[in-house]
Design a protein around this motif. Structure first.
Motif, PDB file in Angstrom:
ATOM      1  N   LYS A  78     -26.813  33.155  43.326  1.00  0.00           N
ATOM      2  CA  LYS A  78     -26.125  31.959  43.834  1.00  0.00           C
ATOM      3  C   LYS A  78     -27.138  30.890  44.243  1.00  0.00           C
ATOM      4  O   LYS A  78     -26.929  29.698  44.017  1.00  0.00           O
ATOM      5  CB  LYS A  78     -25.234  32.328  45.019  1.00  0.00           C
ATOM      6  CG  LYS A  78     -23.989  33.110  44.621  1.00  0.00           C
ATOM      7  CD  LYS A  78     -23.141  33.467  45.837  1.00  0.00           C
ATOM      8  CE  LYS A  78     -21.929  34.292  45.419  1.00  0.00           C
ATOM      9  NZ  LYS A  78     -21.119  34.704  46.604  1.00  0.00           N
ATOM     10  N   VAL A  79     -28.249  31.325  44.845  1.00  0.00           N
ATOM     11  CA  VAL A  79     -29.300  30.378  45.223  1.00  0.00           C
ATOM     12  C   VAL A  79     -29.862  29.691  43.986  1.00  0.00           C
ATOM     13  O   VAL A  79     -30.150  28.489  43.996  1.00  0.00           O
ATOM     14  CB  VAL A  79     -30.421  31.104  46.001  1.00  0.00           C
ATOM     15  CG1 VAL A  79     -31.617  30.180  46.218  1.00  0.00           C
ATOM     16  CG2 VAL A  79     -29.904  31.619  47.341  1.00  0.00           C
ATOM     17  N   PHE A  80     -29.995  30.448  42.900  1.00  0.00           N
ATOM     18  CA  PHE A  80     -30.583  29.913  41.677  1.00  0.00           C
ATOM     19  C   PHE A  80     -29.599  29.086  40.847  1.00  0.00           C
ATOM     20  O   PHE A  80     -30.009  28.373  39.933  1.00  0.00           O
ATOM     21  CB  PHE A  80     -31.127  31.049  40.803  1.00  0.00           C
ATOM     22  CG  PHE A  80     -32.415  31.668  41.314  1.00  0.00           C
ATOM     23  CD1 PHE A  80     -33.142  31.084  42.343  1.00  0.00           C
ATOM     24  CD2 PHE A  80     -32.902  32.837  40.751  1.00  0.00           C
ATOM     25  CE1 PHE A  80     -34.325  31.657  42.804  1.00  0.00           C
ATOM     26  CE2 PHE A  80     -34.089  33.413  41.197  1.00  0.00           C
ATOM     27  CZ  PHE A  80     -34.796  32.824  42.227  1.00  0.00           C
ATOM     28  N   THR A  81     -28.297  29.171  41.165  1.00  0.00           N
ATOM     29  CA  THR A  81     -27.302  28.459  40.348  1.00  0.00           C
ATOM     30  C   THR A  81     -26.539  27.370  41.098  1.00  0.00           C
ATOM     31  O   THR A  81     -25.936  26.503  40.467  1.00  0.00           O
ATOM     32  CB  THR A  81     -26.274  29.442  39.771  1.00  0.00           C
ATOM     33  OG1 THR A  81     -25.649  30.175  40.839  1.00  0.00           O
ATOM     34  CG2 THR A  81     -26.931  30.423  38.802  1.00  0.00           C
ATOM     35  N   THR A  82     -26.559  27.417  42.420  1.00  0.00           N
ATOM     36  CA  THR A  82     -25.750  26.476  43.208  1.00  0.00           C
ATOM     37  C   THR A  82     -26.650  25.474  43.906  1.00  0.00           C
ATOM     38  O   THR A  82     -27.476  25.852  44.755  1.00  0.00           O
ATOM     39  CB  THR A  82     -24.900  27.237  44.250  1.00  0.00           C
ATOM     40  OG1 THR A  82     -24.175  28.285  43.591  1.00  0.00           O
ATOM     41  CG2 THR A  82     -23.928  26.291  44.942  1.00  0.00           C
TER      42      THR A  82
END
Length: 476
Positions: free
Chosen positions: A445-449
């Protein structure tokens, strides 16, 4: 997390096999003379030693399809029985499982000795599922030669409960060639998170497909990687409070570790295809698609050199960076350990200890290492030793091992500063794999959001892990 071994890894991948294949010491049992035998001896002028007490131990074996390992085990048993003819062996191919050990102990069906891993030390001690072997260890001639860092997970309240087989502390491997091509000096080995970021920024070249840093982003290994930064920032995964496992990673340290990962992504310092598993990350590094990769043991160097064709002189292994200058270079410590069933009687426990350590510190280990190095040399391959072993490098045996490696030019060498700086902290003791899996979801999620609320994400995940995982752990 149990390390995935590269197929070409040297001593690390064969450590247990070597222990099974080596040649033991010349220790012998001391026979006792019975009163009747003594009386007979007095009347006849001869002495006759009574046979030593029969002792039966159940040794850990391998599944039936692992014929070579079982054959080696049989050979080792034969060598041991030649020195201790009073010992009878049974074999049990049960492999340690944290979900099964309670049942095995309750039914008194656990083997006399078995192999477990670094995460399990304190929980097995707390539940009284492994024997205190302090007295046996102290009486052993090689006790002082054992590696203190590797022994640490099974030393609880000053007492010893396990013997290390092998282990790793997480490290970061750097491709010196990429630094040189960019004209970027290597960071100091006593480096920090900021030093890592600075180096990644300078090496990073997305147009050429070169990432400054390669994290693992897929599967439980992603959470395993991230935990190193949690530890370096002074955090922890969990604690035991009145028999309850309590989540601790929703903390300032946890938030700082997530913020570090977000910087890596926001500044585009990681591969565009960041969803990399263990092997994927090591292969990307071996192909020159990243300047730095995180890994335990020497696996990253092994893959890069022997599979990727990178010169051993173009690689260097660093400890995990400290959070602040002068701080600890803490990385996840993992490994395999031999332990003894406390329900065995005293004679069985003493003999099981002798069985476990019988082929430690032997010349046959050195001979097998020499043979592997020489075999690799004929194939133009490099031998990658373990950076950490069950013995102290300063011991007589350690010096023999170091001297052996120094004779060959196809051996990868670690910078002495690595071993002086690194610090190992064992993995979480309860449900570590489920924790890693949940943290992998967080990292993704950190890498996509783009505008993810890190604090809320961490708190929500901690709550989920607490209620769905940790609350269900039954600590007796």
């Amino acid at each position: 997390m149990k390390m995935k071994k590269a197929s070409t890894l040297g001593a690390g991948a064969v450590a247990l096999t070597v222990l099974l294949a080596g040649c033991g010491s010349n220790t012998t049992t001391t026979s006792t003379v019975s009163p009747n035998a003594a009386a007979t001896a007095a009347s006849t002028g001869t002495t006759t030693a009574a046979p030593a007490k029969k002792v039966t131990i159940t040794a850990e074996s391998f599944k039936a399809d692992q014929k070579e390992k079982n054959d080696q085990l049989d050979q080792r048993i034969a060598r041991f029985k030649a020195k201790y003819p009073n010992v009878e062996f049974k074999k049990d191919d049960w492999q340690y499982n944290p979900l099964e050990i309670g049942i095995k102990m309750a039914s008194n069906s656990a083997p006399t000795e078995y192999t477990t891993y670094a995460t399990e030390g304190k929980v097995l001690v707390d539940k009284k599922w492994i024997a205190d072997i302090t007295d046996s260890m102290n009486a052993w001639e090689h006790a002082k030669d054992m590696n203190d860092l590797l022994s640490k997970p099974f030393v609880v309240n000053g007492r010893t409960y396990g013997v290390p087989i092998d282990g790793y502390v997480m490290t970061i491997t750097l491709n010196k060639k990429l630094f040189k091509e960019k004209g970027v000096p290597l960071p100091p080995m006593d480096w920090t998170w900021d030093d890592l970021l600075d180096a990644a920024r300078k090496i990073n070249d997305p147009a050429k497909g070169i990432a400054g840093f390669i994290p693992m982003g897929k599967g439980p290994e992603a959470g395993w990687n991230w935990t190193n930064f949690l530890y370096a920032a002074g955090g922890d995964v969990q604690k035991l409070d009145n028999g309850k496992v309590v989540s601790l990673f929703d903390s300032d340290a946890g938030l700082q570790a997530l913020q570090f990962y977000k910087k890596l992504k926001d500044e585009n310092l990681i591969p565009q295809n960041w969803a990399l598993g263990y092997g994927d990350a090591l292969n990307a590094f071996a192909q020159g698609r990243g300047a730095m990769v995180m890994c335990g043991s020497g696996n990253a160097a092994d893959t890069a050199i022997n599979e990727g064709g990178i010169s051993k002189d173009d690689l260097v292994v660093y400890p995990m960076p400290s959070f602040t200058k002068g701080g600890k270079h803490t990385g996840v410590l993992g490994g395999n350990y031999r332990v003894i069933n406390p329900k065995s009687d005293k004679d069985q426990q003493e003999m099981a200890f002798k069985w476990i350590v019988d082929e430690y510190f032997t010349d046959d280990f050195l001979k097998s290492t020499q043979k592997e190095i020489e075999d690799r040399k004929t194939k133009n391959r490099v031998y990658i030793p373990q950076p950490i072993n069950y013995w102290k490098d300063s011991s007589d045996f350690g010096k023999k091992y170091t001297d052996l490696l120094a004779k060959y030019d196809n051996v990868f060498k670690y910078d002495p500063q690595l071993l002086a700086l690194w610090d190992g902290k064992p993995e979480a003791q309860y449900e570590a794999q489920k924790f890693y899996t949940e943290m992998a979801n967080v990292i993704q999620k950190v890498f996509t959001t783009k505008d993810v609320d890190l604090k809320k994400l961490l708190t929500d995940t901690s709550t989920k892990v607490q209620t769905e995982v940790f609350d269900k752990v039954k600590v007796e």
